[in-house]
Design an enzyme around this catalytic site. Structure first.
Site, PDB file in Angstrom:
ATOM      1  N   ASP A  79       0.795  -1.226   0.000  1.00 52.20           N
ATOM      2  CA  ASP A  79       0.000   0.000   0.000  1.00 52.20           C
ATOM      3  C   ASP A  79       0.829   1.279   0.000  1.00 52.20           C
ATOM      4  OD1 ASP A  79       0.921   0.079   2.650  1.00 52.20           O
ATOM      5  OD2 ASP A  79      -0.883  -0.891   3.407  1.00 52.20           O
ATOM      6  N   ARG A 139       0.831   6.954  -0.112  1.00 52.29           N
ATOM      7  CA  ARG A 139       0.107   5.945   0.685  1.00 52.29           C
ATOM      8  C   ARG A 139      -1.303   5.816   0.124  1.00 52.29           C
ATOM      9  NH1 ARG A 139      -2.522   2.582   3.038  1.00 52.29           N
ATOM     10  NH2 ARG A 139      -2.230   1.863   5.192  1.00 52.29           N
ATOM     11  N   ASP A 169      -5.436  -1.334   3.597  1.00 55.99           N
ATOM     12  CA  ASP A 169      -4.319  -1.782   4.420  1.00 55.99           C
ATOM     13  C   ASP A 169      -3.943  -3.186   3.994  1.00 55.99           C
ATOM     14  OD1 ASP A 169      -2.412  -1.941   6.476  1.00 55.99           O
ATOM     15  OD2 ASP A 169      -3.859  -2.857   7.840  1.00 55.99           O
ATOM     16  N   THR A 170      -2.684  -3.351   3.585  1.00 52.58           N
ATOM     17  CA  THR A 170      -2.194  -4.667   3.183  1.00 52.58           C
ATOM     18  C   THR A 170      -1.322  -5.241   4.299  1.00 52.58           C
ATOM     19  OG1 THR A 170      -0.239  -3.695   2.115  1.00 52.58           O
ATOM     20  CG2 THR A 170      -2.198  -4.036   0.745  1.00 52.58           C
ATOM     21  N   GLU A 177       1.810  -6.605   6.474  1.00 56.72           N
ATOM     22  CA  GLU A 177       3.143  -6.014   6.578  1.00 56.72           C
ATOM     23  C   GLU A 177       4.213  -6.951   6.027  1.00 56.72           C
ATOM     24  OE1 GLU A 177       3.750  -3.059   7.358  1.00 56.72           O
ATOM     25  OE2 GLU A 177       1.910  -2.388   8.334  1.00 56.72           O
ATOM     26  N   ARG A 225       3.351  11.817   3.967  1.00 58.39           N
ATOM     27  CA  ARG A 225       3.101  11.062   2.731  1.00 58.39           C
ATOM     28  C   ARG A 225       1.857  11.590   2.017  1.00 58.39           C
ATOM     29  NH1 ARG A 225       3.093   5.044   5.218  1.00 58.39           N
ATOM     30  NH2 ARG A 225       1.438   6.073   6.423  1.00 58.39           N
TER      31      ARG A 225
END
Length: 355
Positions: A140, A154, A159-160, A162, A204
């Site tokens: 992401d 971002r 949310d992917t 980690e 970001r």
């Protein structure tokens, strides 16, 4: 005495108000009546004296003129009342599109509109900024050139798992998400659509990334590589759309949804991650083998994968093992790049010799 004086003043004020009201609506008629009465008195006086009164004739004439003016004004008021009650007719009606013969009556009535109304109801097209990929980070996050400046981007509302976070195990489907994101970004024709707030607390850029006419945020959710997360108003433009796509991925058990209780509202379940990692690392035939803790990945802070300096284009590039790849400074190698082979990609995620 003072009270009587105030009463007279108030009485005079009311009398003036009434007189103004009468004059406003019946002024012409009152003037015509007054002139007519005056002319009649003059005529009677002249008749008694056996004389002709020119003033009486003039007064009668003026009375007639004012009376005719009153009649004309009365007719104008009636016409205005009728005009106000009548429905308004648009000055110009334009047909903006061809109506099919099978359209319903209520549909055809919406198609016909004035040019002004079309401008007001036309949906505003989202502004997209062209960007160029510099380096991939994880599923992401990535680096890109935005309006001549290097930025870290971002993806909003997703949310992917980690894969590069210090002190966090490489989570299931993290590498797959990273490889998928990088593969899409490498296609080019990239653009960034911003929401209301442009940056997060880390500086970001936040946004929705388009690969041609497809949105990367949406594709990650659809493939089961990301969950809908970090819903922070006012950046919620596509949240309802994303939730519908996620519901479909959940029902079909795609990607992260194939592991029970893995993807949660507050993140990815670390206990589930340990179970999956331990099962994969444990010897198959050793019943006495103790359950070991998963290895904590200590990856680089970012996956440095630059495209400004392409590697060798020869198809004859060959590496004996990952040590040779690292010695050449070519790691990691992604599927389709020179030197990639299934032998070097042991977990089959499309990324060889990743650290």
């Amino acid at each position: 005495m003072r009270s009587n004086g105030k009463g007279k003043i108030i009485g005079i004020i009311f009398a003036v108000i009434i007189a103004v009201a009468i004059i406003k609506y019946l002024g012409l008629l009152i003037i015509a009546g007054g002139l007519g009465y005056w002319g009649y008195k003059k005529y009677q006086n002249a008749k008694r004296a056996n004389q002709k009164s020119k003033l009486a004739i003039v007064l009668f004439s003026l009375a007639g003129i004012f009376f005719l003016a009153f009649i004309g004004n009365l007719s104008n008021v009636k016409q205005q009342d009728l005009a106000n009650k009548a429905p308004a007719v648009p000055a110009k009606v334009e047909q903006t599109s061809v109506v099919p013969t099978t359209a319903k009556p209520e549909q055809t009535s919406k198609v016909v509109s004035t040019s002004a109304s079309n401008e007001e109801t036309a949906p505003e097209q989202p502004k997209r900024i062209p960007i160029t990929l510099i380096a991939g980070t994880d599923g992401d996050t990535f680096k890109a050139t935005v309006q001549g400046k290097e930025e870290k981007i971002r993806l909003l509302l997703v949310d992917t798992p980690e894969s590069v976070k210090q002190g966090t195990p490489v989570q299931p489907f993290a590498k797959e998400a990273s490889a998928f994101t990088l593969k899409q970004l490498k296609q080019g024709n990239l653009s960034l659509e911003l929401d209301v707030s442009e940056r997060d607390k880390y500086g970001r850029l936040l946004g929705y990334v388009w690969v041609g006419d497809k949105m990367l945020n949406e594709m990650l959710i659809e493939k089961g590589y990301a969950r809908v997360a970090y819903i922070n108003p006012p950046n919620v433009k596509y949240v309802d759309q994303f939730k519908e796509i996620q519901a479909t991925a959940q029902k079909s058990g795609t990607g992260i949804w194939s592991i029970e209780n893995y993807a949660q509202e507050d993140g990815f379940n670390q206990k589930t991650t340990r179970k999956v990692t331990t099962k994969a690392d444990s010897p198959k035939n050793d019943s006495n083998a103790k359950e070991s803790n998963p290895k904590v990945a200590t990856p680089k802070e970012e996956v440095v994968k630059f495209y400004s300096k392409p590697r060798e284009s020869s198809s004859n590039v060959y590496y004996k093992n990952c040590s040779a790849v690292r010695a050449a400074g070519a790691d990691p190698i992604y599927e389709g790049e020179p030197g990639y082979s299934r032998k070097l990609d042991r977990d089959g995620d499309g990324v060889a010799c990743e650290r």
